[in-house]
Design a protein around this motif. Structure first.
Motif, PDB file in Angstrom:
ATOM      1  N   ASP A 175       0.837  -1.196   0.000  1.00 59.14           N
ATOM      2  CA  ASP A 175       0.000   0.000   0.000  1.00 59.14           C
ATOM      3  C   ASP A 175       0.871   1.245   0.000  1.00 59.14           C
ATOM      4  O   ASP A 175       2.012   1.222   0.466  1.00 59.14           O
ATOM      5  CB  ASP A 175      -0.906   0.030   1.229  1.00 59.14           C
ATOM      6  N   LEU A 204       0.727   5.457   0.969  1.00 61.48           N
ATOM      7  CA  LEU A 204       0.054   6.626   1.506  1.00 61.48           C
ATOM      8  C   LEU A 204       0.692   7.839   0.857  1.00 61.48           C
ATOM      9  O   LEU A 204       1.877   8.093   1.025  1.00 61.48           O
ATOM     10  CB  LEU A 204       0.209   6.696   3.031  1.00 61.48           C
ATOM     11  N   THR A 225       0.573  11.863   0.497  1.00 63.92           N
ATOM     12  CA  THR A 225       0.042  13.094   1.070  1.00 63.92           C
ATOM     13  C   THR A 225       0.434  14.266   0.190  1.00 63.92           C
ATOM     14  O   THR A 225       1.443  14.228  -0.503  1.00 63.92           O
ATOM     15  CB  THR A 225       0.583  13.337   2.494  1.00 63.92           C
ATOM     16  N   CYS A 249      -8.570  11.340   2.769  1.00 62.79           N
ATOM     17  CA  CYS A 249      -8.714  11.957   4.087  1.00 62.79           C
ATOM     18  C   CYS A 249      -8.529  13.459   3.897  1.00 62.79           C
ATOM     19  O   CYS A 249      -7.497  13.900   3.400  1.00 62.79           O
ATOM     20  CB  CYS A 249      -7.670  11.411   5.053  1.00 62.79           C
TER      21      CYS A 249
END
Length: 65
Positions: free
Chosen positions: A18, A20, A22, A45
């Motif tokens: 995975d 992430l 940002t 998010c």
């Protein structure tokens, strides 16, 4: 640049990893890159900060700017 990050995510996806990511790219910009339909999934998010708090943080981080 966004396409490059989606490509990286696809490489990781192929290895079961995975990613992430940002940043300040709107979701629409991520979905608009040609490779995004190849992703198995996208989770989002949203962090919302009041304008006055954001200004205070920026002033503290970079005085006089």
């Amino acid at each position: 640049m966004t396409e490059m990050w989606v490509q990286r995510a696809l490489e990781y996806q192929d290895h079961g990893i995975d990613l992430l990511l940002t940043g300040q790219s709107p979701l629409g910009a991520v979905l608009a890159v040609p490779s995004s339909p190849l992703l198995d999934g996208i989770a989002v998010c949203l962090v919302d900060v009041a304008d006055e708090v954001r200004r205070a943080r920026l002033a503290e981080r970079d005085p006089g700017r």
